[in-house]
Design a protein around this motif. Structure first.
Motif, PDB file in Angstrom:
ATOM      1  N   MET A  48      48.682  43.355   3.143  1.00 46.95           N
ATOM      2  CA  MET A  48      48.727  44.567   2.340  1.00 46.95           C
ATOM      3  C   MET A  48      48.412  44.302   0.862  1.00 46.95           C
ATOM      4  O   MET A  48      48.966  43.389   0.256  1.00 46.95           O
ATOM      5  CB  MET A  48      50.097  45.223   2.481  1.00 46.95           C
ATOM      6  N   GLY A  49      47.532  45.121   0.308  1.00 43.53           N
ATOM      7  CA  GLY A  49      47.119  44.981  -1.093  1.00 43.53           C
ATOM      8  C   GLY A  49      48.100  45.675  -2.022  1.00 43.53           C
ATOM      9  O   GLY A  49      47.961  46.844  -2.317  1.00 43.53           O
ATOM     10  N   ILE A  50      49.095  44.921  -2.490  1.00 46.55           N
ATOM     11  CA  ILE A  50      50.107  45.493  -3.379  1.00 46.55           C
ATOM     12  C   ILE A  50      49.610  45.446  -4.827  1.00 46.55           C
ATOM     13  O   ILE A  50      49.751  46.396  -5.579  1.00 46.55           O
ATOM     14  CB  ILE A  50      51.438  44.692  -3.257  1.00 46.55           C
ATOM     15  N   GLN A  51      49.048  44.327  -5.219  1.00 44.75           N
ATOM     16  CA  GLN A  51      48.490  44.043  -6.564  1.00 44.75           C
ATOM     17  C   GLN A  51      49.562  43.898  -7.644  1.00 44.75           C
ATOM     18  O   GLN A  51      49.545  42.950  -8.408  1.00 44.75           O
ATOM     19  CB  GLN A  51      47.428  45.068  -6.999  1.00 44.75           C
TER      20      GLN A  51
ATOM     21  N   LEU B  18      58.237  51.247  -0.233  1.00 50.68           N
ATOM     22  CA  LEU B  18      58.342  51.963   1.053  1.00 50.68           C
ATOM     23  C   LEU B  18      57.384  51.383   2.083  1.00 50.68           C
ATOM     24  O   LEU B  18      57.744  51.198   3.248  1.00 50.68           O
ATOM     25  CB  LEU B  18      57.975  53.443   0.855  1.00 50.68           C
ATOM     26  N   ALA B  19      56.170  51.069   1.614  1.00 48.02           N
ATOM     27  CA  ALA B  19      55.165  50.504   2.529  1.00 48.02           C
ATOM     28  C   ALA B  19      55.677  49.167   3.067  1.00 48.02           C
ATOM     29  O   ALA B  19      55.542  48.882   4.264  1.00 48.02           O
ATOM     30  CB  ALA B  19      53.844  50.306   1.794  1.00 48.02           C
ATOM     31  N   ILE B  20      56.282  48.363   2.205  1.00 49.43           N
ATOM     32  CA  ILE B  20      56.787  47.058   2.649  1.00 49.43           C
ATOM     33  C   ILE B  20      57.877  47.254   3.710  1.00 49.43           C
ATOM     34  O   ILE B  20      57.899  46.562   4.731  1.00 49.43           O
ATOM     35  CB  ILE B  20      57.301  46.235   1.442  1.00 49.43           C
ATOM     36  N   GLU B  21      58.746  48.244   3.484  1.00 52.65           N
ATOM     37  CA  GLU B  21      59.807  48.515   4.474  1.00 52.65           C
ATOM     38  C   GLU B  21      59.208  48.837   5.840  1.00 52.65           C
ATOM     39  O   GLU B  21      59.676  48.362   6.873  1.00 52.65           O
ATOM     40  CB  GLU B  21      60.619  49.732   4.019  1.00 52.65           C
ATOM     41  N   THR B  22      58.155  49.671   5.824  1.00 55.00           N
ATOM     42  CA  THR B  22      57.520  50.041   7.102  1.00 55.00           C
ATOM     43  C   THR B  22      56.871  48.824   7.754  1.00 55.00           C
ATOM     44  O   THR B  22      56.966  48.636   8.965  1.00 55.00           O
ATOM     45  CB  THR B  22      56.440  51.134   6.882  1.00 55.00           C
ATOM     46  N   VAL B  23      56.221  48.000   6.943  1.00 56.13           N
ATOM     47  CA  VAL B  23      55.586  46.808   7.509  1.00 56.13           C
ATOM     48  C   VAL B  23      56.644  45.908   8.132  1.00 56.13           C
ATOM     49  O   VAL B  23      56.479  45.414   9.258  1.00 56.13           O
ATOM     50  CB  VAL B  23      54.805  46.023   6.426  1.00 56.13           C
ATOM     51  N   GLN B  24      57.759  45.721   7.408  1.00 58.33           N
ATOM     52  CA  GLN B  24      58.836  44.841   7.922  1.00 58.33           C
ATOM     53  C   GLN B  24      59.334  45.308   9.280  1.00 58.33           C
ATOM     54  O   GLN B  24      59.698  44.513  10.130  1.00 58.33           O
ATOM     55  CB  GLN B  24      60.015  44.819   6.941  1.00 58.33           C
ATOM     56  N   LYS B  25      59.358  46.638   9.464  1.00 56.50           N
ATOM     57  CA  LYS B  25      59.850  47.198  10.722  1.00 56.50           C
ATOM     58  C   LYS B  25      58.965  46.789  11.900  1.00 56.50           C
ATOM     59  O   LYS B  25      59.437  46.595  13.004  1.00 56.50           O
ATOM     60  CB  LYS B  25      59.832  48.738  10.602  1.00 56.50           C
ATOM     61  N   HIS B  26      57.677  46.699  11.647  1.00 57.42           N
ATOM     62  CA  HIS B  26      56.744  46.497  12.767  1.00 57.42           C
ATOM     63  C   HIS B  26      56.139  45.097  12.877  1.00 57.42           C
ATOM     64  O   HIS B  26      55.659  44.723  13.927  1.00 57.42           O
ATOM     65  CB  HIS B  26      55.606  47.521  12.680  1.00 57.42           C
TER      66      HIS B  26
END
Ligand SMILES: C[S@@+](CC[C@H](N)C(=O)[O-])C[C@H]1O[C@@H](n2cnc3c(N)ncnc32)[C@H](O)[C@@H]1O
Ligand code: SF4
Length: 383
Positions: A126-129, A150-158
């Motif tokens: 994921m491109g957080i920058q 929030l995006a990181i939380e979703t990634v962690q879930k999956h």
């Protein structure tokens, strides 16, 4: 040369993003709002492009697939599924294949990460920058800190295997601001971090209107040290110029490039490198404009340039990749992947050793710390 021993990967390029970032020179373009028909046609073209490479693969097994861009997370799971099913039908896949997909936190609302995981994507990048709202604005990003978290939380879930891209040496950034980004990045519990120093690339908005408040050279050197030290302290191995991984989580796909392995490619502007049965190495480039890529892939062939790498080009090409790796590569890899004997580069190696750029005795093809600091000079020795 035994080509069955050279690992084979596949790179797939998705050339669209929501919006073009001012620093980015990747082959990426703003996607029109209504894009369903275009995206479907692009997948048709990807499939046609892929089919044209089947013979080149010689029934070898794919070790990794990397779907990059652009922002491939703009692809619907339905289209991704059609594409991946086709790959599985046409190619043999390693049981433990690594399949990475790049994503952008701004497209998280699409909520597709769970679907991507069930379709076989097992590594997300994921491109957080940055996590700093002021810096994110300066970079023209479509997400803010809240969306990044929030995006990181979703990634962690999956995903239990994921990478975050972070950039430093940004306009207006201080060492303290970088420390803050490092804190957020290490809190994310990713298996991999890529920390890129911002470069001003030709033909970008940043090249035309260069930011006046870029950190000076001394500050950038402190930033680089800060990144290396902080990440080492929390268990990340610094294994490539910008790559940091938790043990056993180095990116297999990128390692294959740096170890001079083979890779097929599909998509606009994508490049492949394949060793043929007679030992010849062939590179192919595809039309880079998405529209011409689609037209050519669907009507005839997407390949715009095909060339055989000459024996005298191989040492430099090999070093361009291998010397990026902190541990380098085993000596025998040079012979296995180029078909040349190590003796052909012995005089150059000795010259580099005398300058302290490669170690004595040479136990691997690797740069010393000084060699890493003067990497392009060292690589040019092999031209
Ligand atoms: C193709 S992008 C992939 C991710 C996705 N498109 C995004 O930006 O969120 C690959 C990465 O290259 C890095 N990058 C792009 N342009 C750069 C530049 N001029 N200098 C340093 N890093 C850059 C960014 O960290 C970016 O995430
Ligand atoms: S940095 Fe990523 S999101 Fe931005 S234009 Fe480049 S590829 Fe697209």
């Amino acid at each position: 040369m035994q080509i069955a021993r050279i690992p084979l990967s596949l790179y797939v390029h998705w050339p669209w993003c929501v919006k073009k970032c001012p620093y980015c020179d990747f082959n990426s373009h703003a996607l029109p709002q209504s894009h369903q028909a275009l995206s479907e046609r692009y997948i048709d073209a990807l499939i046609a492009d892929l089919d044209a490479s089947v013979e080149l693969a010689h029934e070898r097994t794919l070790q990794s697939i990397f779907i990059g861009g652009g922002t491939p997370s703009l692809m619907s799971p339905k289209l991704l599924s059609r594409f991946l099913e086709h790959v599985a039908k046409r190619y043999s896949l390693a049981e433990d294949i690594e399949i990475t997909m790049e994503a952008n936190p701004g497209t998280i609302e699409h909520g597709h990460f769970g679907d991507y995981r069930s379709l076989g994507i097992n590594r997300l990048s994921m491109g957080i920058q940055s996590f700093d709202n002021t810096l994110l604005k300066r970079l023209g990003r479509i997400h803010d800190q809240r969306e990044a978290l929030l995006a990181i939380e979703t990634v962690q879930k999956h995903f239990d295997n994921f990478n975050l891209d972070v950039m430093y040496a940004l306009p207006g950034q201080s060492v303290e601001m970088l420390r803050n980004d490092l804190r957020h990045a290490t809190d994310a519990q990713s298996t991999h971090l890529s920390f890129y120093q911002l470069t001003i690339e030709p033909n970008t908005v940043f090249a035309k209107y260069e930011p006046e408040d870029l950190p000076d050279e001394d500050t950038v050197a402190i930033m680089q040290e800060t990144v290396v030290e902080t990440l080492a302290n929390v268990g990340f191995e610094h294994y490539e110029i910008s790559g940091y991984a938790k043990p056993t989580h180095r990116c297999r796909h990128n390692l294959n490039y740096w170890q001079f392995g083979d890779y097929l490619a599909a998509g606009a502007g994508a490049h492949s490198k394949i060793t043929l049965e007679n030992g010849t190495i062939v590179r192919e480039a595809r039309y880079s404009q998405p529209m011409s890529f689609m037209q050519h892939a669907l009507e005839d062939s997407a390949v715009v340039e095909k060339r055989t790498v000459q024996a005298d080009e191989l040492p430099f090409e090999f070093m361009l990749n291998a010397l990026r790796l902190t541990d380098g590569v085993p000596l025998k890899t040079f012979e296995e992947r180029t078909g040349l004997s190590l003796e052909t580069i012995q005089p150059t190696i000795e010259k580099a050793q005398k300058q302290g750029l490669m170690p004595t005795p040479l136990t691997a093809i690797v740069a010393t710390e000084m060699g890493q600091n003067f990497l392009s000079d060292l690589q040019e020795y092999f031209l």
